[in-house]
Every structure is written in C-alpha cells, then in structure tokens.
Design an enzyme around this catalytic site. Structure first.
Site, PDB file in Angstrom:
ATOM      1  CB  VAL A 102       9.104  -6.984 -41.043  1.00 27.07           C
ATOM      2  CG1 VAL A 102       7.787  -6.752 -40.320  1.00 27.07           C
ATOM      3  CG2 VAL A 102      10.270  -6.593 -40.157  1.00 27.07           C
TER       4      VAL A 102
ATOM      5  N   GLY B 264      13.572  -8.566 -35.379  1.00 27.39           N
ATOM      6  CA  GLY B 264      13.469  -9.939 -35.866  1.00 27.39           C
ATOM      7  C   GLY B 264      12.145 -10.172 -36.569  1.00 27.39           C
TER       8      GLY B 264
ATOM      9  NE  ARG C 226      10.244  -1.509 -56.435  1.00 28.83           N
ATOM     10  CZ  ARG C 226      10.345  -0.517 -55.550  1.00 28.83           C
ATOM     11  NH1 ARG C 226      11.285  -0.568 -54.633  1.00 28.83           N
ATOM     12  NH2 ARG C 226       9.545   0.520 -55.612  1.00 28.83           N
TER      13      ARG C 226
ATOM     14  CE  LYS D  52      13.314   0.927 -33.070  1.00 25.62           C
ATOM     15  NZ  LYS D  52      14.452   0.017 -32.854  1.00 25.62           N
TER      16      LYS D  52
HETATM   17  N1  HSE Z   1      18.007  -1.944 -36.076  1.00 20.28           N
HETATM   18  C1  HSE Z   1      16.929  -2.026 -35.142  1.00 20.28           C
HETATM   19  C2  HSE Z   1      17.513  -2.481 -33.795  1.00 20.28           C
HETATM   20  C3  HSE Z   1      15.893  -3.004 -35.639  1.00 20.28           C
HETATM   21  O1  HSE Z   1      18.665  -2.903 -33.765  1.00 20.28           O
HETATM   22  O2  HSE Z   1      16.817  -2.395 -32.799  1.00 20.28           O
HETATM   23  C4  HSE Z   1      14.572  -2.923 -34.934  1.00 20.28           C
HETATM   24  O3  HSE Z   1      13.981  -1.652 -35.022  1.00 20.28           O
END
Ligand code: HSE
Length: 435
Positions: free
Chosen positions: A14, A300, A45, A203
């Site tokens: 990201v 993504g 890092r 979420k």
């Molecule tokens: N691992 C999460 C997904 C990535 O598969 O939706 C995005 O939050």
C-alpha cells in the site's frame, strides 16, 4: 497553505502504491486539493524496488517521520497494531494529521485515538481501512448524510470471497484456494484473520460506527468464519436458489443493533450474490434513498492507494483554506447519538440452512420434523439425497423460515442428540437482503 507536506511510513504494497499514484497523478491531485502535495519524508525499515524514493529523505526509524516538524500529514501504512499504534500516537502528539489504511488499528483503538486527536486538534482519517478502493466511508458519511441507515451488508474480505467463488465455480477445496490467495497476496499476514472473519469484523465495526453514529465496538461483533463450509453446502445452496457469501451485517432493530460476520445464504438473483473473486461490495438500505450498492476492488496496491489519497486530498483542501480538519467531521460519534444496545447473536432473527447426516430408515424424518414443530420453527424447504453406494446415512438439508437464533440453537442441539443423526449439524444463516 500552498504546499502540504506528507510523511509516508511503510513501503509495503500500500505504501509503494500510494507513493507511485501520488507521483503519477500529481497535477490532478494538486488541482483537486487546491495546493501542492509533496512527500517530504519516508519512514521504512527497508527500500522497495517497486518505488523510487531517491529524491526523498528516507529514515529507517519511522518515528523520525512522526516527529519531523516539516510534516503536516503522516500516512500510516505499516499495518499491525503495535508499532502502528505508537506511531499514530506520536504523530498526534506532534500535531500531525494522520491518514491510515489500518482497519485493525481503527476498529480496536479508534475510540482512544480519535479522542487523543480531538484533544490535539488534529484528525485521523481511514477511508482505506474498509473495502480498499471503494469510497464507502465517504458514501456513508457524506453521500448518505441525510438518511437514517436501516442496515448494511457487505462482502468486505476479498480473500474469503475469492475462496467461496472458486469453491462454487470450480468445485475446488477450501485449503487449496486459500494457498492460492496467499500466493496472490490477497490474504492478511495471518490468513486466519481473513477466513475466521476477524478482518471483516474490523471493517464492519467501522462501517457501523459511521452508519449508526456510535462508538467503535469491536468486542461486540459476532464473528464466524468460512472454514467449516464444505463444497456440498455450496452445491446444496445452489440447488435451493442461493449462494453462500461471507457477509458483514449491521442492522438497526427496535431491540438494538445487530453486528455480525458469518457465512450467509443469499438469493442467487441479488446483486451481492454476483460479486465474485476478490471484489468487495457493500449494500446499504437507508430510509430516504432506499438501497444503494458500492462495488469495487477491496484490496491491492493502487485501489487502496486511491482511498488513502482521497483522505489526503480532503485534509489538504482544508489545510489549504486554513480550515482545521476535525475529528467531528469523521462521522464516528464519541458517544452514541441515542443509547444503543448491541444484540447478542441469540436474539438475532434469521432464516437458517441446516445440513445433517441422517440414518436412512423409516421414522427419522418425522423425528426431525417433530423437533422443529415443538420449537415452533417452520420449515421452508427440505432436500434429502439418496445414500451414496455402501452408505447407510443420507444428507438432509433443511431451510427454515425466519426465527430467533436462540430457538434454532436449542433445536439443533436436540437434533444432534437423536441417535439417528450422526455428528454435528452445519448451520448457515439465510438473508433475503430485500429491504
Ligand atoms: N486481506 C484483506 C482482504 C485485504 O482479503 O480483503 C484488504 O483489507
């Protein structure tokens, strides 16, 4: 302010995506923000060959970015909740606005971080934390601001949706598809977060807080993963006219708020049932507008960068006009607007799919039917398959009408006690999603 200076922490997928999209679309982004936007300090890092940071100050100690007096907005793109929490706190303490893509951080520590930000007169934005590139936070906070949201239901984990899609379309095994999702980089560092619904719960809590104007309450979400879904459930669901999707559901009822993540049978004709692969979608039902659906890439590099940059532009617009960005504008209420109880799952009402293995002999179905009848649960459909060669047990699938979960749990426990029923019963909730 004619130039807003950014400190970007984390050069993973990201971070790199954000750095590159900002460089590529600099003129459009600046025109929309009404000021120049420049990354002045990167904290990482290690370097990432996918982005060229040679013209920018780079620190291995990411905390230097949080303390850099030149930085106006810190982009927290490192993920996780330990260092990220410290980093965001440090940035707030140094008067920086923060933009983060970190759903776990906001869902679990958002209430305290927002309080700290409010006290410090800065803001913490998180559009990228939910559903990747889909601007769902802005849709709820701004586009639907005149509505009372009744409920929302979303496919908000791309990995889980990819697994269920591959199982349905190609008959593949769960573990085989998960391995591919990991290889493709969709899954979280710990993929149990995806398949056990924790990522979706993070979420959902954020969406619900904005939709219903209440504090974040991650500990109250009922979470069930997709690990127990078998290919035969996917097939039986199809036979009954449904598809199985891993949904996050937040619903306002007279008794309280439902917050739940679980596999769900939904009618195959509804739009959400046709959201496939790693795509995400959120269906929102609100009083004035009715149903609206938001669809797109849930993960993504560049889709997530798109959401990060939307927050950056919002903040920069305000800074360019000398308007102070505020926590109040984020839409998460520090105190619930009206007192709200989060319902225990036993109190939630849904229809249900049950699959069990029954002895193939007379009288079994009447025993099963009696348990449902005694519990006052009405059966909508029933499928019994012929036994496989050499087997004495047959799969029986029952679809119930809507009933209280507590009642259904008790009936399922009674069924499991019957000598003619072998092993555990698979239960999957059913939603019509028709308003
Ligand atoms: N691992 C999460 C997904 C990535 O598969 O939706 C995005 O939050």
């Amino acid at each position: 302010m004619s130039e807003v200076k950014l400190g970007l922490c984390g050069l993973g997928t990201v971070g790199c995506g954000t750095f590159n999209v900002l460089a590529r679309n600099a003129s459009e982004i600046s025109a929309r923000a009404g000021c120049e936007l420049r990354v002045v300090h990167v904290g990482a890092r290690r370097d990432n060959p996918a982005c060229d940071t040679s013209a920018v100050r780079v620190s291995r100690d990411i905390f230097k970015v949080a303390r850099d007096p030149e930085v106006n907005i810190l982009l927290e793109l490192i993920g996780g909740t330990d260092t990220a929490l410290e980093l965001v706190r440090e940035a707030i303490a140094h008067g920086k606005h923060v933009v983060t893509a970190n759903k776990a951080l906001i869902a679990e520590y958002g209430n305290e971080l927002l309080a700290e930000a409010e006290a410090a007169g800065v803001s913490v934005s998180f559009e990228a934390a939910v559903a990747g590139g889909i601007p769902i936070i802005k849709a709820l906070r701004e586009g639907l601001a005149g509505n009372r949201v009744h409920w929302l239901a979303g496919i908000i984990n791309g990995t889980g949706n990819f697994i269920l899609t591959e199982m349905r379309e190609k008959g593949r095994d769960f573990s085989d598809v998960l391995a591919e999702a990991q290889e493709l980089g969709y899954a979280e560092a710990d993929p149990t977060f995806d398949v056990e619904g924790i990522d979706a719960a993070h979420k959902l809590v954020i969406l619900a807080a904005i939709a219903f104007g209440m504090p974040l309450q991650f500990d109250k979400v009922f979470t069930e993963g997709i690990t127990r879904i078998a290919t035969q459930d996917v097939d039986y669901a199809e036979e009954l006219g449904y598809r199985i999707k891993h949904l996050g559901i937040a619903r306002r009822t007279d008794a309280g708020i439902e917050l739940r993540v679980h596999p769900t049978l939904i009618p195959e004709s509804c739009l959400l049932a046709n959201v496939n692969g790693v795509k995400n979608a959120v269906l929102v039902e609100a009083d004035a507008v009715g149903s609206t659906l938001y669809y797109g890439a849930g993960a993504g590099a560049e889709p997530t960068a798109s959401a990060v940059l939307a927050d950056v532009v919002d903040l920069a617009r305000n800074l360019a006009r000398v308007q102070k960005p505020t926590v109040a504008a984020l839409g998460i209420a520090m105190k619930a607007i009206t007192p709200q109880v989060i319902l225990a799952i036993e109190e939630v009402e849904t229809a249900c799919y049950l699959r069990m293995l029954a002895e193939d002999k007379p009288g079994v179905m009447s025993e099963v039917a009696r348990i449902f009848s005694d519990a006052d649960i009405s059966i909508e459909a029933l499928i019994q398959k012929p036994p496989q060669p050499g087997q004495t047990r047959v799969p029986v699938v029952i679809l119930t009408n809507k009933t209280r979960e507590g009642k259904l749990m008790a009936a399922a426990a009674e069924l499991e006690k019957l000598p003619s029923i072998a092993g555990e019963i698979t239960r999957i909730r059913v939603e019509s999603l028709d308003g």
